[in-house]
Each structure stands twice: as C-alpha cells, then as structure tokens.
Scaffold this motif. Structure first.
Motif, PDB file in Angstrom:
ATOM      1  N   MET A   1      36.682  26.905  14.278  1.00  0.00           N
ATOM      2  CA  MET A   1      37.815  26.389  13.846  1.00  0.00           C
ATOM      3  C   MET A   1      38.857  27.430  14.076  1.00  0.00           C
ATOM      4  O   MET A   1      38.049  27.931  13.241  1.00  0.00           O
ATOM      5  CB  MET A   1      37.522  25.018  13.219  1.00  0.00           C
ATOM      6  CG  MET A   1      37.860  24.647  12.810  1.00  0.00           C
ATOM      7  SD  MET A   1      38.057  23.117  11.439  1.00  0.00           S
ATOM      8  CE  MET A   1      36.925  24.096  10.455  1.00  0.00           C
ATOM      9  N   GLN A  41      50.048  24.774  20.591  1.00  0.00           N
ATOM     10  CA  GLN A  41      49.572  25.035  22.411  1.00  0.00           C
ATOM     11  C   GLN A  41      47.851  25.184  22.133  1.00  0.00           C
ATOM     12  O   GLN A  41      47.100  25.145  23.294  1.00  0.00           O
ATOM     13  CB  GLN A  41      49.767  26.055  23.040  1.00  0.00           C
ATOM     14  CG  GLN A  41      51.245  25.525  23.988  1.00  0.00           C
ATOM     15  CD  GLN A  41      52.126  26.646  24.560  1.00  0.00           C
ATOM     16  OE1 GLN A  41      52.356  27.101  24.288  1.00  0.00           O
ATOM     17  NE2 GLN A  41      53.288  25.048  25.582  1.00  0.00           N
ATOM     18  N   MET A  43      46.486  24.683  19.191  1.00  0.00           N
ATOM     19  CA  MET A  43      45.958  24.073  18.495  1.00  0.00           C
ATOM     20  C   MET A  43      44.518  23.130  19.510  1.00  0.00           C
ATOM     21  O   MET A  43      45.217  22.436  20.016  1.00  0.00           O
ATOM     22  CB  MET A  43      46.104  23.427  17.431  1.00  0.00           C
ATOM     23  CG  MET A  43      46.589  23.908  16.497  1.00  0.00           C
ATOM     24  SD  MET A  43      48.048  23.180  15.498  1.00  0.00           S
ATOM     25  CE  MET A  43      49.092  24.852  15.002  1.00  0.00           C
ATOM     26  N   LYS A  44      43.518  22.738  18.519  1.00  0.00           N
ATOM     27  CA  LYS A  44      41.755  22.236  19.641  1.00  0.00           C
ATOM     28  C   LYS A  44      41.967  20.972  17.707  1.00  0.00           C
ATOM     29  O   LYS A  44      42.157  21.154  17.051  1.00  0.00           O
ATOM     30  CB  LYS A  44      40.985  22.554  19.437  1.00  0.00           C
ATOM     31  CG  LYS A  44      40.234  24.193  20.351  1.00  0.00           C
ATOM     32  CD  LYS A  44      41.124  23.211  21.903  1.00  0.00           C
ATOM     33  CE  LYS A  44      41.261  24.830  22.829  1.00  0.00           C
ATOM     34  NZ  LYS A  44      42.991  23.801  23.939  1.00  0.00           N
ATOM     35  N   ILE A  45      41.521  19.858  18.732  1.00  0.00           N
ATOM     36  CA  ILE A  45      41.103  18.195  17.449  1.00  0.00           C
ATOM     37  C   ILE A  45      39.500  19.359  16.784  1.00  0.00           C
ATOM     38  O   ILE A  45      38.670  19.808  16.936  1.00  0.00           O
ATOM     39  CB  ILE A  45      40.440  17.254  18.847  1.00  0.00           C
ATOM     40  CG1 ILE A  45      41.274  17.047  19.272  1.00  0.00           C
ATOM     41  CG2 ILE A  45      39.759  16.841  17.904  1.00  0.00           C
ATOM     42  CD1 ILE A  45      40.655  16.177  20.660  1.00  0.00           C
ATOM     43  N   ASP A  47      40.330  21.198  14.442  1.00  0.00           N
ATOM     44  CA  ASP A  47      40.931  22.465  13.532  1.00  0.00           C
ATOM     45  C   ASP A  47      41.694  21.718  11.998  1.00  0.00           C
ATOM     46  O   ASP A  47      42.642  20.923  12.243  1.00  0.00           O
ATOM     47  CB  ASP A  47      42.279  23.451  14.234  1.00  0.00           C
ATOM     48  CG  ASP A  47      42.142  24.671  15.595  1.00  0.00           C
ATOM     49  OD1 ASP A  47      40.514  23.713  15.760  1.00  0.00           O
ATOM     50  OD2 ASP A  47      42.759  25.028  16.680  1.00  0.00           O
ATOM     51  N   LYS A  68      45.118  15.403  17.417  1.00  0.00           N
ATOM     52  CA  LYS A  68      45.907  14.925  19.017  1.00  0.00           C
ATOM     53  C   LYS A  68      46.268  16.568  19.442  1.00  0.00           C
ATOM     54  O   LYS A  68      47.288  16.846  18.647  1.00  0.00           O
ATOM     55  CB  LYS A  68      46.690  13.664  19.281  1.00  0.00           C
ATOM     56  CG  LYS A  68      47.143  14.396  20.729  1.00  0.00           C
ATOM     57  CD  LYS A  68      47.866  12.892  20.398  1.00  0.00           C
ATOM     58  CE  LYS A  68      48.260  12.624  22.415  1.00  0.00           C
ATOM     59  NZ  LYS A  68      49.309  11.609  22.826  1.00  0.00           N
ATOM     60  N   GLU A  69      45.574  16.835  20.500  1.00  0.00           N
ATOM     61  CA  GLU A  69      46.265  17.854  20.976  1.00  0.00           C
ATOM     62  C   GLU A  69      47.585  17.864  21.879  1.00  0.00           C
ATOM     63  O   GLU A  69      47.978  17.287  21.591  1.00  0.00           O
ATOM     64  CB  GLU A  69      45.360  18.828  21.894  1.00  0.00           C
ATOM     65  CG  GLU A  69      44.077  19.282  21.158  1.00  0.00           C
ATOM     66  CD  GLU A  69      42.441  19.535  22.309  1.00  0.00           C
ATOM     67  OE1 GLU A  69      43.405  20.358  23.303  1.00  0.00           O
ATOM     68  OE2 GLU A  69      41.614  19.757  21.932  1.00  0.00           O
ATOM     69  N   TYR A  70      48.278  19.399  21.634  1.00  0.00           N
ATOM     70  CA  TYR A  70      49.489  19.341  22.166  1.00  0.00           C
ATOM     71  C   TYR A  70      50.235  18.937  23.533  1.00  0.00           C
ATOM     72  O   TYR A  70      49.139  18.449  24.366  1.00  0.00           O
ATOM     73  CB  TYR A  70      49.951  20.741  22.615  1.00  0.00           C
ATOM     74  CG  TYR A  70      51.138  21.875  23.025  1.00  0.00           C
ATOM     75  CD1 TYR A  70      51.602  21.987  22.434  1.00  0.00           C
ATOM     76  CD2 TYR A  70      51.776  21.531  24.595  1.00  0.00           C
ATOM     77  CE1 TYR A  70      53.050  21.779  22.566  1.00  0.00           C
ATOM     78  CE2 TYR A  70      53.106  21.621  24.604  1.00  0.00           C
ATOM     79  CZ  TYR A  70      53.734  22.472  23.261  1.00  0.00           C
ATOM     80  OH  TYR A  70      55.115  22.652  23.900  1.00  0.00           O
ATOM     81  N   VAL A  84      51.293  18.292  18.299  1.00  0.00           N
ATOM     82  CA  VAL A  84      50.726  18.067  18.186  1.00  0.00           C
ATOM     83  C   VAL A  84      50.822  16.349  17.131  1.00  0.00           C
ATOM     84  O   VAL A  84      51.016  16.381  15.663  1.00  0.00           O
ATOM     85  CB  VAL A  84      49.515  19.044  17.338  1.00  0.00           C
ATOM     86  CG1 VAL A  84      49.400  19.870  18.671  1.00  0.00           C
ATOM     87  CG2 VAL A  84      49.722  19.446  15.740  1.00  0.00           C
TER      88      VAL A  84
END
Length: 139
Positions: A1, A41, A43-45, A47, A68-70, A84
């Motif tokens: 993460m 861009q 970032m991941k769910i 994080d 929610k991602e980019y 996001v």
C-alpha cells in the motif's frame, strides 16, 4: 500500500466536510498540476493518505483512503486531468502542524517540506509512521 498527502484549504473543503461524507466519500477534484496528476494516476483502492489543512491551520488532521481509482475530473474543461474518490478513516488525536514537521529532522526530506505547493504528494512508509505517532495514532 502506498501513502499520500492531500492538501485542502479548509474554507474550500475541510476535514469535517470529508468526515460528514461517510462511507460514500468524496471525489478529490480540481488538481491542475501534472506531477500531482501522476500521483493520482498511481493510486490504488485501499491506499491511505493524510488530509492536510493548508493556509488555515497548516496541519495534518486526519487519514483518508482511496475508494475509487483515477477517472476524468468533471470540472476540467480541457479533459487533461482526473481525480480519485476518498473517504475519511480516522482523525488524528491531535493535529500535526507544518512547523512541527519542519522542525523534526527525521522529516527533513518529506515532500511537504521541500515542495509545499504540490497539492497531492507521496509519503514514505517511515514518514507515515512518524506522523501517525506524532498525531497520537499507531501505524
């Protein structure tokens, strides 16, 4: 993460407003900087990031999570930028001020110290743990 820091002027969007959105969260729109876009861009769910009050307060006040991602930012007429969605996770037991961060030699390389204008920025695992501890939370 990965860990991040999101800057917001409290008179535009405050921590209390973020908390009030609950599980639904809120989109993090209005970013118009290419380096900040690159961070969004990446970032991941799941994080997590610090919510930082800029201008007024100048302090980290809470922890948010990417839900929610980019995706395209509906407020960008050029179509170049995205956003996001974030939800509030927890408040720090006490805010960690910018001055406190600047005064801590362990945080001398933090992006917040060296590139204060960047609205979305990465936070290292070590910085994350130090700030959580300063704010009264465990990592």
């Amino acid at each position: 993460m990965a860990h991040w820091l999101y800057k917001s002027e409290p008179d535009t969007w405050s921590w209390d407003q973020q908390v009030a959105r609950g599980e639904a969260g809120e989109h993090w729109n209005g970013v118009r900087n290419y380096l900040a876009r690159k961070h969004l861009q990446a970032m991941k769910i799941g994080d997590q990031g610090f919510f930082y009050h800029s201008n007024e307060g100048k302090a980290i006040v809470g922890v948010v999570e990417v839900i929610k991602e980019y995706y395209p930012d509906h407020t960008d007429e050029t179509g170049r930028f995205g956003m996001v969605d974030l939800k509030a996770i927890k408040s720090l037991k006490r805010p960690v001020t910018l001055q406190e961060i600047k005064d801590d030699p362990r945080l001398k390389d933090m992006v917040l110290v060296n590139n204060m204008r960047l609205s979305v920025q990465p936070v290292t695992d070590a910085e994350w743990a130090i700030i959580l501890a300063l704010g009264g939370l465990e990592s």
